[in-house]
Design an enzyme around this catalytic site. Structure first.
Site, PDB file in Angstrom:
ATOM      1  N   ARG A 162       0.837  -1.208   0.000  1.00  0.00           N
ATOM      2  CA  ARG A 162       0.000   0.000   0.000  1.00  0.00           C
ATOM      3  C   ARG A 162       0.877   1.265   0.000  1.00  0.00           C
ATOM      4  NH1 ARG A 162      -0.382   4.637   2.769  1.00  0.00           N
ATOM      5  NH2 ARG A 162      -0.020   3.510   4.704  1.00  0.00           N
ATOM      6  N   ASP A 163       1.563   1.529   1.101  1.00  0.00           N
ATOM      7  CA  ASP A 163       2.361   2.761   1.200  1.00  0.00           C
ATOM      8  C   ASP A 163       3.492   2.731   0.184  1.00  0.00           C
ATOM      9  OD1 ASP A 163       3.208   5.197   2.176  1.00  0.00           O
ATOM     10  OD2 ASP A 163       3.246   4.591   4.266  1.00  0.00           O
ATOM     11  N   HIS A 206       5.263   4.546  12.675  1.00  0.00           N
ATOM     12  CA  HIS A 206       5.270   4.480  11.208  1.00  0.00           C
ATOM     13  C   HIS A 206       6.259   5.549  10.729  1.00  0.00           C
ATOM     14  CE1 HIS A 206       2.879   3.996   7.327  1.00  0.00           C
ATOM     15  NE2 HIS A 206       3.415   5.193   7.111  1.00  0.00           N
ATOM     16  N   HIS A 210       8.857   7.186   8.114  1.00  0.00           N
ATOM     17  CA  HIS A 210       9.408   7.295   6.761  1.00  0.00           C
ATOM     18  C   HIS A 210      10.876   7.704   6.906  1.00  0.00           C
ATOM     19  CE1 HIS A 210       5.933   6.665   4.093  1.00  0.00           C
ATOM     20  NE2 HIS A 210       5.252   6.939   5.186  1.00  0.00           N
ATOM     21  N   CYS A 217       4.156   9.229   0.543  1.00  0.00           N
ATOM     22  CA  CYS A 217       2.780   9.726   0.393  1.00  0.00           C
ATOM     23  C   CYS A 217       2.716  10.742  -0.744  1.00  0.00           C
ATOM     24  CB  CYS A 217       2.315  10.372   1.692  1.00  0.00           C
ATOM     25  SG  CYS A 217       0.665  11.078   1.579  1.00  0.00           S
ATOM     26  N   ASN A 246       9.077   4.194   3.633  1.00  0.00           N
ATOM     27  CA  ASN A 246       9.133   3.834   5.057  1.00  0.00           C
ATOM     28  C   ASN A 246      10.482   3.188   5.361  1.00  0.00           C
ATOM     29  OD1 ASN A 246       6.246   3.262   3.979  1.00  0.00           O
ATOM     30  ND2 ASN A 246       5.959   3.681   6.133  1.00  0.00           N
TER      31      ASN A 246
HETATM   32  P1  HMG Z   1     -13.360  13.627  -2.747  1.00  0.00           P
HETATM   33  O1  HMG Z   1     -13.089  14.002  -4.158  1.00  0.00           O
HETATM   34  O2  HMG Z   1     -13.527  14.731  -1.749  1.00  0.00           O
HETATM   35  O3  HMG Z   1     -14.596  12.637  -2.623  1.00  0.00           O
HETATM   36  O4  HMG Z   1     -12.193  12.678  -2.282  1.00  0.00           O
HETATM   37  P2  HMG Z   1     -16.129  12.854  -2.858  1.00  0.00           P
HETATM   38  O5  HMG Z   1     -16.803  12.156  -1.730  1.00  0.00           O
HETATM   39  O6  HMG Z   1     -16.438  14.309  -3.103  1.00  0.00           O
HETATM   40  O7  HMG Z   1     -16.385  12.032  -4.225  1.00  0.00           O
HETATM   41  C1  HMG Z   1     -15.812  12.426  -5.456  1.00  0.00           C
HETATM   42  C2  HMG Z   1     -15.702  11.210  -6.372  1.00  0.00           C
HETATM   43  O8  HMG Z   1     -14.825  10.269  -5.751  1.00  0.00           O
HETATM   44  C3  HMG Z   1     -17.034  10.482  -6.586  1.00  0.00           C
HETATM   45  O9  HMG Z   1     -16.976   9.901  -7.892  1.00  0.00           O
HETATM   46  C4  HMG Z   1     -16.975   9.357  -5.584  1.00  0.00           C
HETATM   47  O10 HMG Z   1     -17.766   8.250  -5.931  1.00  0.00           O
HETATM   48  C5  HMG Z   1     -15.496   8.990  -5.642  1.00  0.00           C
HETATM   49  P3  HMG Z   1     -17.629  10.619  -9.178  1.00  0.00           P
HETATM   50  O11 HMG Z   1     -19.068  10.847  -8.782  1.00  0.00           O
HETATM   51  O12 HMG Z   1     -16.869  11.904  -9.344  1.00  0.00           O
HETATM   52  O13 HMG Z   1     -17.392   9.646 -10.283  1.00  0.00           O
HETATM   53  N1  HMG Z   1     -15.043   8.364  -4.392  1.00  0.00           N
HETATM   54  C6  HMG Z   1     -14.484   7.135  -4.342  1.00  0.00           C
HETATM   55  N2  HMG Z   1     -14.186   6.238  -5.301  1.00  0.00           N
HETATM   56  C7  HMG Z   1     -13.618   5.076  -4.874  1.00  0.00           C
HETATM   57  N3  HMG Z   1     -13.334   4.812  -3.582  1.00  0.00           N
HETATM   58  C8  HMG Z   1     -13.608   5.689  -2.624  1.00  0.00           C
HETATM   59  C9  HMG Z   1     -14.211   6.911  -2.990  1.00  0.00           C
HETATM   60  N4  HMG Z   1     -14.608   7.989  -2.283  1.00  0.00           N
HETATM   61  C10 HMG Z   1     -15.115   8.849  -3.145  1.00  0.00           C
HETATM   62  N5  HMG Z   1     -13.288   5.408  -1.351  1.00  0.00           N
HETATM   63  C11 HMG Z   1     -11.214  10.955  -0.940  1.00  0.00           C
HETATM   64  C12 HMG Z   1     -12.131  12.165  -0.958  1.00  0.00           C
HETATM   65  C13 HMG Z   1     -10.891  10.652   0.507  1.00  0.00           C
HETATM   66  C14 HMG Z   1     -11.904   9.761  -1.576  1.00  0.00           C
HETATM   67  C15 HMG Z   1      -9.930  11.291  -1.746  1.00  0.00           C
HETATM   68  O14 HMG Z   1      -9.388  12.446  -1.200  1.00  0.00           O
HETATM   69  C16 HMG Z   1      -8.902  10.194  -1.713  1.00  0.00           C
HETATM   70  O15 HMG Z   1      -9.080   9.160  -2.330  1.00  0.00           O
HETATM   71  N6  HMG Z   1      -7.779  10.424  -0.993  1.00  0.00           N
HETATM   72  C17 HMG Z   1      -6.785   9.390  -0.798  1.00  0.00           C
HETATM   73  C18 HMG Z   1      -5.425   9.971  -0.704  1.00  0.00           C
HETATM   74  C19 HMG Z   1      -4.454   8.902  -0.356  1.00  0.00           C
HETATM   75  O16 HMG Z   1      -4.685   7.719  -0.584  1.00  0.00           O
HETATM   76  N7  HMG Z   1      -3.304   9.319   0.195  1.00  0.00           N
HETATM   77  C20 HMG Z   1      -2.258   8.421   0.554  1.00  0.00           C
HETATM   78  C21 HMG Z   1      -2.575   7.568   1.726  1.00  0.00           C
HETATM   79  S1  HMG Z   1      -2.339   8.351   3.292  1.00  0.00           S
HETATM   80  C22 HMG Z   1      -0.682   8.097   3.665  1.00  0.00           C
HETATM   81  O17 HMG Z   1       0.076   7.680   2.829  1.00  0.00           O
HETATM   82  C23 HMG Z   1      -0.196   8.350   5.053  1.00  0.00           C
HETATM   83  C24 HMG Z   1       0.013   7.080   5.863  1.00  0.00           C
HETATM   84  O18 HMG Z   1       0.915   6.216   5.220  1.00  0.00           O
HETATM   85  C25 HMG Z   1       0.559   7.424   7.259  1.00  0.00           C
HETATM   86  C26 HMG Z   1       1.771   8.362   7.226  1.00  0.00           C
HETATM   87  O19 HMG Z   1       2.738   8.086   6.515  1.00  0.00           O
HETATM   88  O20 HMG Z   1       1.707   9.372   7.951  1.00  0.00           O
HETATM   89  C27 HMG Z   1      -1.299   6.327   6.071  1.00  0.00           C
HETATM   90 MG    MG Z   2       3.066   6.383   5.303  1.00  0.00          MG
END
Ligand code: HMG
Ligand code: MG
Length: 302
Positions: free
Chosen positions: A20-21, A212, A214, A245, A254
């Site tokens: 994933r990450d 966690h 990085h 990220c 990481n």
């Molecule tokens: P949004 O655009 O605000 O969502 O995104 P929305 O609710 O307004 O919906 C817009 C569109 O997205 C719609 O589709 C929804 O159906 C679709 P449309 O009508 O335009 O065709 N949608 C989805 N589709 C599939 N799966 C879903 C989903 N939700 C809405 N779950 C959202 C909000 C949270 C979805 C978006 O911002 C997003 O996907 N963000 C993810 C970002 C991400 O993955 N970042 C990396 C992970 S975090 C990380 O790495 C940190 C971590 O490792 C810890 C650390 O290191 O600190 C965990």
């Molecule tokens: Mg991370």
């Protein structure tokens, strides 16, 4: 407890977040078939926890657009928890259809990173994750919570400990079994980790906290070591040191699982992971991404 009390634990849990990450920021799309073969190798290495994918919007994270196929088609080894990142109810529904074991919810301790990463303010995120937690638990799943930018935000700089406590407490209130404290952009140093854990461990038991780190600035392993000395026995890592990220400028992978394992093995701390099988899985994904990965252990055996 202070750093001078070197009471290392006998056993540590390693949570593999590479699929994933590690992959979410990769430019090269790893085919579904290769992802599955790789996760199956990881399953056979003795790891007990693998975060296999992310049910986020595939437009935001195209590298994991095949989340359903991956989660559905991997072998499920007994004794291994297969988790996935879930941001909202839509993601939960997709994750449940793919029968993931654990739901990992995530948010940041800093407002700007939270907004850039999930398009919501911190206060807007709480009710969404509360619903996700409630529904996930009702479906018989466990829930894990990530707090990002605990040690610094790429947009706001230093992050105040009160916000880390507020977000952590709210996540525990929604039913997460543990919190993973993210140094999202790899800015933490061991003294900062010690000070943060001194405060958090007064509020939460060590068994409910994971770290966690990085490795952006090469301090992840030093931060693991100080966390071990503070009583933490639960660490996230990414095989080969893959990752970062995409919504955190400057973030890199990481701490590498293979390097972490080398250190823990050498210190006599049990993990249940087989070094050679893990390295074989690291070599496999290195070949697929087509560039040398940052892991020192991999470089040492190349
Ligand atoms: P949004 O655009 O605000 O969502 O995104 P929305 O609710 O307004 O919906 C817009 C569109 O997205 C719609 O589709 C929804 O159906 C679709 P449309 O009508 O335009 O065709 N949608 C989805 N589709 C599939 N799966 C879903 C989903 N939700 C809405 N779950 C959202 C909000 C949270 C979805 C978006 O911002 C997003 O996907 N963000 C993810 C970002 C991400 O993955 N970042 C990396 C992970 S975090 C990380 O790495 C940190 C971590 O490792 C810890 C650390 O290191 O600190 C965990
Ligand atoms: Mg991370």
């Amino acid at each position: 407890m202070t750093v001078s009390n070197r009471n290392y634990p006998k056993k540590v849990t390693v949570n593999e977040v590479g699929p994933r990450d590690g992959l979410q920021n990769e430019k090269t799309f790893i085919s579904t078939e290769d992802k599955i073969a790789w996760i199956n190798q990881l399953s056979q290495s003795g790891l007990s926890y693998i975060e296999v994918t992310s049910f986020v919007n595939p437009k935001w994270i195209p590298a994991l657009a095949d989340a359903y196929e991956v989660a559905k088609q991997i072998d499920r080894a007994s004794g291994v928890t297969y988790a996935a990142l879930v941001p909202n109810l839509k993601g939960l529904q997709r994750g449940l259809e793919a029968n993931i074991d654990e739901v990992a919810v995530f948010m940041s301790a800093s407002e700007t990173h939270n907004k850039k990463n999930i398009n919501k303010s911190i206060n807007e995120t709480f009710p969404i994750l509360k619903e996700v937690g409630k529904e996930a638990i009702a479906a018989g799943k466990t829930v894990r919570g990530y707090v990002s930018t605990v040690f610094g935000c790429p947009y706001e700089g230093p992050v105040c400990v009160e916000e880390v406590l507020r977000v952590s407490e709210t996540l525990f209130d929604i039913g997460v079994r543990e919190i993973s404290l993210g140094d999202t952009i790899g800015v933490a140093n061991p003294l900062q980790v010690q000070k943060m854990l001194d405060i958090l461990l007064k509020r939460f038991p060590s068994e409910r906290l994971a770290m966690h780190f990085h490795d952006t600035r090469g301090l992840a392993m030093a931060n693991v070591l100080v966390s071990l000395e503070m009583g933490i026995t639960n660490f996230d890592s990414s095989i080969g040191g893959l990752g970062g990220c995409p919504y955190a400028p400057g973030a890199s992978g990481n701490v590498a699982t293979d390097d972490l394992l080398y250190m823990l093995d050498g210190m006599g701390i049990q993990t249940g992971i087989h070094q050679e099988k893990l390295l074989a899985a690291a070599k496999f994904i290195q070949e697929k991404v087509g560039r040398p990965l940052p892991s020192h252990s991999l470089q040492a055996c190349n």
